[in-house]
Design an enzyme around this catalytic site. Structure first.
Site, PDB file in Angstrom:
ATOM      1  N   PRO A 153       0.788  -1.246   0.000  1.00 13.54           N
ATOM      2  CA  PRO A 153       0.000   0.000   0.000  1.00 13.54           C
ATOM      3  C   PRO A 153       0.818   1.294   0.000  1.00 13.54           C
ATOM      4  O   PRO A 153       0.804   2.035   0.980  1.00 13.54           O
ATOM      5  CB  PRO A 153      -0.823  -0.131   1.279  1.00 13.54           C
ATOM      6  CG  PRO A 153       0.025  -0.958   2.182  1.00 13.54           C
ATOM      7  CD  PRO A 153       0.798  -1.904   1.309  1.00 13.54           C
ATOM      8  N   CYS A 154       1.471   1.576  -1.113  1.00 10.92           N
ATOM      9  CA  CYS A 154       2.195   2.847  -1.205  1.00 10.92           C
ATOM     10  C   CYS A 154       1.229   4.028  -1.248  1.00 10.92           C
ATOM     11  O   CYS A 154       1.631   5.161  -1.014  1.00 10.92           O
ATOM     12  CB  CYS A 154       3.124   2.850  -2.418  1.00 10.92           C
ATOM     13  SG  CYS A 154       2.290   2.623  -3.978  1.00 10.92           S
ATOM     14  N   HIS A 155      -0.047   3.744  -1.521  1.00 11.42           N
ATOM     15  CA  HIS A 155      -1.022   4.842  -1.514  1.00 11.42           C
ATOM     16  C   HIS A 155      -1.239   5.394  -0.110  1.00 11.42           C
ATOM     17  O   HIS A 155      -1.809   6.462   0.051  1.00 11.42           O
ATOM     18  CB  HIS A 155      -2.351   4.385  -2.125  1.00 11.42           C
ATOM     19  CG  HIS A 155      -2.970   3.203  -1.423  1.00 11.42           C
ATOM     20  ND1 HIS A 155      -2.637   1.900  -1.722  1.00 11.42           N
ATOM     21  CD2 HIS A 155      -3.889   3.115  -0.431  1.00 11.42           C
ATOM     22  CE1 HIS A 155      -3.325   1.062  -0.956  1.00 11.42           C
ATOM     23  NE2 HIS A 155      -4.095   1.770  -0.149  1.00 11.42           N
TER      24      HIS A 155
END
Lengths: 176, 209
Positions: free
Chosen positions: B178-180
């Site tokens: 989850p780089c978001h």
């Protein structure tokens, strides 16, 4: 960078997308519709296996047709029931049972060609290979391959001309 | 090739046309059979499928070690597949089965019923500090965010804030890793390889759950 890009190899999926139909046509012409599916599967599985070793500048279509040629022969040897390996035509009218509305007479005429002629017609006309490449696959000279191809086409034409029913198709696949 | 010859060619191919009956249908099932044969014989190095999602269609690719790439539409799936062919292996086929699990979990995630992914991942496309960053990201809980500076600290290099940004920008496994959830210190979204709208959509989805 440009030079590097030109030698990269496409994902195999793109090879299937691009050449799958041609190889299936070739297998159908050489083996008949029923056995073509197995030959196609064997061809592409073998091709996938050795794809990383194929030189990037190689002619992919010629490579595939070469594999298909061998797989079709293997198939006939294993099954021993199709017309391909014999040098004289089968005695019975074959019922290849092409699905759909195809001209069964044509299919039958193709099945009655001697193997070399059928292969030459398939590789030259379906796969679009020049006779030099066809000869490399079949063995013999390009001239001999060209002769087999044109004899095959001549035989097909004359077989079909004799059939008044050519214009409307018979789904039964019988020839009288 | 002579002109006479090429005329002949067209003539002959139309003569042979009946062999094309049912060709497309046969090809579709043959391609499915190839994918499963390739899987069984271990000749498939990269399997992929494309799934629909609220953030556009997603390309999912897996090696025999696990999911190796998730790609947004804006990244151009054909380019991504070519990159995988160049860096991993050209033995790539559309073979949905290997990605059934990933597709199902993504579906659940986008429906709001899944807050964590339970998938085996292949991190071979990342190394060094970027890999450290990616391995930290799943520890940011669903619905939460961290700043680039916080992630830099957690990954062991408090000064490498920019490097965290590039690790996120080159994340080969977006959504699943989850780089978001990494945003700017001032609370603004920051960039995203799937586009700012996609990042907003994911964070909104997680905030709503």
């Amino acid at each position: 960078m440009k030079a590097r890009q030109s030698i990269t190899k496409k994902p195999f999926e793109a090879v299937v997308q691009e050449h799958g139909a041609t190889v299936l046509r070739v297998c159908r012409a050489v083996l008949g519709v029923h056995d073509a599916d197995d030959a196609w599967s064997d061809t592409f599985l073998a091709a996938l296996q050795s794809y990383p070793d194929l030189p990037p500048e190689a002619n992919v279509q010629a490579w595939l047709v070469t594999i298909a040629h061998r797989k079709c022969i293997d198939h006939v040897r294993a099954g021993g029931r199709r017309a391909l390996p014999v040098d004289s035509p089968p005695e019975q009218p074959s019922r290849l049972g092409i699905p759909g509305e195809g001209h069964a007479e044509l299919v039958d005429a193709v099945a009655h060609l001697p193997p070399k002629q059928r292969q030459a017609v398939a590789y030259h006309y379906f796969a679009g290979l020049p006779y030099v490449d066809v000869a490399a696959i079949l063995g013999g000279t390009p001239e001999a391959a060209r002769r087999a191809g044109s004899d095959g086409v001549k035989a097909l034409r004359s077989a079909l001309v004799e059939l008044p029913a050519l214009t409307h198709s018979s789904s039964k696949g019988e020839i009288r | 090739m002579t002109i006479e010859h090429s005329l002949d060619h067209r003539d002959v191919t139309s003569l042979l046309e009946p062999l094309d009956a049912g060709l497309e249908l046969a090809l579709a099932s043959l391609r499915a059979r190839l994918a499963s044969d390739a899987q069984l014989t271990h000749t498939l190095d990269v399997a992929y499928r494309v799934v629909d999602s609220p953030v556009g269609s997603l390309l999912l690719a897996a090696t025999d070690r696990g999911i190796v790439r998730v790609a947004f539409e804006v990244e151009d799936h054909a380019d991504v597949l070519q990159f995988l062919a160049n860096t991993i292996s050209p033995r790539i086929l559309q073979a949905p089965a290997r990605l059934d699990d990933a597709a199902r979990q993504l579906d659940e995630y986008f429906n709001g019923t899944r807050t964590e992914f339970d998938l085996i991942l292949d991190f071979r496309l990342s190394r060094g500090f970027r890999l450290n960053v990616l391995q930290h990201l799943p520890r940011i809980a669903y619905g939460h965010t961290e700043s680039y500076a916080e992630v830099a600290l957690a990954a062991g290099s408090p000064n490498a804030v920019r490097a965290v940004g590039s690790a996120c920008a080159t994340n080969p496994l977006p959504v699943i890793v989850p780089c978001h959830r990494v945003v700017k210190s001032d609370g603004s979204f920051g960039g995203y390889l799937g586009g700012a709208d996609a990042k907003r959509a994911l964070l909104t989805l997680e905030a709503a759950a």
